[in-house]
Write a protein that holds these residues in place. Sequence first.
Motif, short mmCIF file in Angstrom:
data_model
loop_
_atom_site.label_atom_id
_atom_site.label_comp_id
_atom_site.label_asym_id
_atom_site.label_seq_id
_atom_site.Cartn_x
_atom_site.Cartn_y
_atom_site.Cartn_z
N PRO A 158 -39.95 40.65 57.83
CA PRO A 158 -42.14 40.65 57.89
C PRO A 158 -42.28 41.81 56.03
O PRO A 158 -41.72 42.53 56.15
CB PRO A 158 -42.58 41.78 59.23
N HIS A 159 -43.70 41.52 56.16
CA HIS A 159 -44.00 41.71 54.46
C HIS A 159 -45.34 42.42 54.98
O HIS A 159 -46.07 41.56 55.20
CB HIS A 159 -43.55 41.58 53.38
N PRO A 160 -45.63 43.77 53.81
CA PRO A 160 -47.68 43.46 53.88
C PRO A 160 -47.98 42.72 53.41
O PRO A 160 -47.42 42.04 52.13
CB PRO A 160 -47.79 44.95 53.42
N LEU A 161 -49.45 41.73 53.94
CA LEU A 161 -50.44 40.77 52.54
C LEU A 161 -51.46 42.24 51.50
O LEU A 161 -52.21 42.61 52.37
CB LEU A 161 -50.89 40.08 53.50
N MET A 162 -51.63 42.35 50.61
CA MET A 162 -52.10 43.29 49.92
C MET A 162 -53.37 42.81 48.99
O MET A 162 -53.10 41.48 48.66
CB MET A 162 -51.21 43.54 49.09
N LEU A 163 -54.44 42.85 49.61
CA LEU A 163 -55.19 42.89 48.21
C LEU A 163 -55.30 43.74 46.70
O LEU A 163 -55.35 45.21 46.97
CB LEU A 163 -56.90 43.10 49.25
N GLY A 164 -54.92 43.23 45.99
CA GLY A 164 -55.37 43.06 44.80
C GLY A 164 -55.67 43.51 44.02
O GLY A 164 -57.04 43.84 44.23
N THR A 165 -55.71 44.27 42.98
CA THR A 165 -56.94 44.74 42.49
C THR A 165 -57.20 44.28 41.25
O THR A 165 -55.69 43.35 40.45
CB THR A 165 -57.48 46.23 41.98
N GLY A 166 -58.38 44.35 40.45
CA GLY A 166 -58.54 44.07 38.83
C GLY A 166 -58.81 44.96 37.32
O GLY A 166 -58.70 45.74 38.23
N SER A 167 -59.07 43.90 36.52
CA SER A 167 -59.20 44.77 35.49
C SER A 167 -60.90 44.04 35.43
O SER A 167 -61.41 42.91 35.25
CB SER A 167 -58.88 44.97 34.32
N HIS A 168 -62.24 45.29 34.43
CA HIS A 168 -63.62 45.07 34.58
C HIS A 168 -63.80 45.24 33.41
O HIS A 168 -63.90 46.85 33.28
CB HIS A 168 -64.35 44.71 35.79
N ILE A 169 -64.13 45.09 31.81
CA ILE A 169 -64.90 46.04 31.07
C ILE A 169 -66.09 46.80 31.34
O ILE A 169 -67.14 46.69 31.56
CB ILE A 169 -65.42 45.21 29.95
N ARG A 170 -65.73 48.16 31.38
CA ARG A 170 -66.07 49.22 31.69
C ARG A 170 -66.40 49.79 30.18
O ARG A 170 -66.72 49.61 28.87
CB ARG A 170 -66.31 50.02 32.71
N GLU A 171 -67.69 50.91 30.53
CA GLU A 171 -68.25 51.54 28.86
C GLU A 171 -67.72 53.17 29.26
O GLU A 171 -68.12 53.55 30.99
CB GLU A 171 -69.49 51.26 28.82
N SER A 172 -68.16 53.72 28.21
CA SER A 172 -67.75 55.58 28.60
C SER A 172 -68.85 55.74 27.73
O SER A 172 -67.66 55.43 26.25
CB SER A 172 -66.30 55.63 28.55
N TRP A 173 -68.68 57.32 27.69
CA TRP A 173 -70.20 57.44 26.65
C TRP A 173 -69.75 59.79 27.08
O TRP A 173 -69.19 59.97 27.91
CB TRP A 173 -71.36 57.32 27.46
N ARG A 174 -69.52 59.66 25.05
CA ARG A 174 -69.46 61.25 25.76
C ARG A 174 -70.72 61.53 24.27
O ARG A 174 -70.82 60.79 23.20
CB ARG A 174 -68.46 61.57 24.57
N VAL A 175 -71.31 62.98 24.57
CA VAL A 175 -72.53 63.36 23.95
C VAL A 175 -72.37 64.40 23.71
O VAL A 175 -72.11 65.30 24.60
CB VAL A 175 -73.95 62.95 24.41
N ALA A 176 -72.15 64.89 22.06
CA ALA A 176 -71.96 65.94 22.19
C ALA A 176 -72.68 66.91 21.12
O ALA A 176 -72.15 66.16 20.62
CB ALA A 176 -69.95 66.49 21.60
N TYR A 177 -73.25 68.13 21.82
CA TYR A 177 -73.96 69.26 21.20
C TYR A 177 -73.37 70.30 20.61
O TYR A 177 -72.46 70.96 20.99
CB TYR A 177 -75.81 70.05 22.00
N HIS A 178 -72.94 69.93 18.55
CA HIS A 178 -72.40 71.59 18.34
C HIS A 178 -73.04 72.20 17.68
O HIS A 178 -74.72 72.62 17.10
CB HIS A 178 -71.82 70.56 16.92
N LEU A 179 -72.93 73.37 18.49
CA LEU A 179 -74.00 74.86 18.73
C LEU A 179 -73.80 75.17 16.91
O LEU A 179 -72.60 74.77 16.39
CB LEU A 179 -73.12 76.29 19.34
N PRO A 180 -75.22 75.88 15.86
CA PRO A 180 -74.69 76.70 14.85
C PRO A 180 -73.67 77.41 14.60
O PRO A 180 -73.14 77.78 15.45
CB PRO A 180 -76.05 76.98 14.66
N LYS A 181 -73.22 77.06 13.54
CA LYS A 181 -71.98 78.53 13.13
C LYS A 181 -70.82 78.31 13.72
O LYS A 181 -69.86 79.24 13.74
CB LYS A 181 -72.65 79.74 13.45
N GLY A 182 -70.31 77.21 14.07
CA GLY A 182 -69.24 76.33 15.22
C GLY A 182 -68.72 77.43 15.74
O GLY A 182 -67.44 77.72 16.11
N ILE A 183 -69.15 77.79 16.87
CA ILE A 183 -69.38 78.81 17.89
C ILE A 183 -68.90 77.38 18.99
O ILE A 183 -67.89 78.14 19.18
CB ILE A 183 -71.02 79.20 18.46
#
Lengths: 403, 248
Positions: free
Chosen positions: A94-119
């Motif tokens: 006996p063996h398990p019947l699995m519902l697998g997974t796939g892949s879909h295109i997604r987005e990833s975002w980064r927003v950085a605010y750089h403090l003055p004087k390189g702090i």
Amino acid sequence: MSLKHWWLALVCGVALALPAAAQVEPEPEQPPPAPAPPEAPAAEPEKAPAKKATSLEDPPLHRWGGWTISGAAWSPELLGADEEVAVVNDPEIPHPLMLGTGSHIRESWRVAYHLPKGIGSVVFGYDSMEDEERAENALPGVFVFVESRAFPAFRGAFDDDLADGVSSGARRKTREMRIEFAGRAFETKLARGTWSAGYRSVDHNRAVEIHYLGIVPNLPPVIPPQVPNPIDPAVFAPQPDIVREKSDFSGSGIGGGLDVEFILHPRVSVISGLSVGVLRGKVDTQYTSRASFYASTPGVPLTREELFDILENGTGDEVALVHQESVLHAIRTTSESLPAQTFDAYAGVQVSIFRGFKAFATLREAYYQNVALYVVPNASKGNDRTKHSAGYEGYQLGVSWRF
Amino acid sequence: MRRASLVLTLIAAAAAASSCDSTQPDRIEQKTASVFISALALAIDVDCFDVWEDTNNDFAPDLNTGRVQCFQSPQGQANQVPVPWRYSLVISVIREGNTTEELIATSLDPSDSIPDFGSLTPYDTAVNTGGSHDHQGTTYYLNGRQASTGSQLFVESLGIILGPPSVLGVSPTYDFTVNRGDTIIVRARKESVATMPGYLSVFPAETPPPRVQLEGRLLIGGQEVQPSGTVHGSGDDGASVYYSFTVK
């Protein structure tokens, strides 16, 4: 990604970062620039390469600081979130019947605010991953699928735990938001490192729905001469046993990370990073299992033999009394506390296209541990609790713009 | 110029790679499914004869009456043999990827010309030459043949005309086309003893009513397969066979 690969990435990152950090040398003091002869013809060819190198570097901060916006697309494959929907009652193994997974295109975002004087920088990051899968497994007339996810009562076309078809679908969704402070950890000619620490929140939702079917139950046919007119076989077709299960997690906590950039060329560098976080969250869960049984007297289940005897040998009136009754088993939990952990690592290449504008390609691994909980009632009137995790692996392509 | 060539090469390579689609459509493989239903029952051996008359009393038969008369064989035994029996029938298919039945053929459609019990299982075809029976007065019994009460010879000797064996009007099997992955479902019920001609009760082999058992067979591409379900019906009155098979 397997655990082995995680350790490999971690070891590689440390192995690469430590020598680079060890190479930190005090910058020799720059001699005061000698005034160049105003009209020295040899100075022009020396200035040209210097101008080319600096044109790829990030622009200097303004008085108010600066911004970096980064966007990437990736097709993460969901790992570790497969759902067992049934057990195939293979006579050999006996063996398990699995519902697998796939892949879909997604987005990833980064927003950085750089403090003055390189702090340092305040970094906001957002990731959203979603995976939706469906599967149909049917062996009409061959009852080999054990209804392993249904409540153990009246499951199966003939209350024998078995189905000849399984239709299943699942939706897994993860959203992560980070607000962190980032600062320079070290910088040499060959490498520069950036640490980060701050707040992060994770939402993880998963829902699975399984229909266990009796497609071809091979019931005695209710046709003449047993009854005057044929009765639609669909009337006696076993109602599918339906299992629905879901978990909604929402948590927040703290985390930190280290990003290292190894400069191979003024235009090309290898980038890598590791980030971990610990969260405390709440999870809501729900489980419903609906099964059915045949009866001719309300509330009194018929055995398979009794059902077949009525359909095979019963009179028209006896057949007309046969019906199906549903039984529901369910449980719902709300706001249950659940600690979770997050791991995020990447490694790849970054190319400077022009001043402040870069493109990158990385292999990314994100893992969310203990972000789902299944609570299932058992036959002894208790509950079985199982924690689940979710991992995402994929190649990420993106651009960043510093201004 | 070199950079432009590189870009063009990459575009051409990407176009070539995308054209290599490995997901070709599945080839549809059609096969012929054949449904065959028979019936078995205990039947008595009988000796059957053409009936002649001696019209001029010269102790020699001179007129063939055209009738056949059968007698229980002196050494007669009861054997499980094919017998003709009418039955109702429904054949349907679940196409691959679906879960609902598609009707292929039935005898139970009130709008068609096929009666509910229009299908008939085959007769016992074992008929051997032999046997004798003394004349009775001027009636002589000639052309002896040994058969069973399941034979067409015996049934028609009683004046019962059941017609040729058929499955929904065709013989010997009902054929239709299926594709790989389709599931065939066959349901059949034999006609009640009360409405069937009682030829098995003339020389009953067992305590009446006769226990006739339907038997279903299924052939795919000419090869017999083993379906799931009940292919051997019980001897109870009006009992059924019901079975299914998924074409591989």
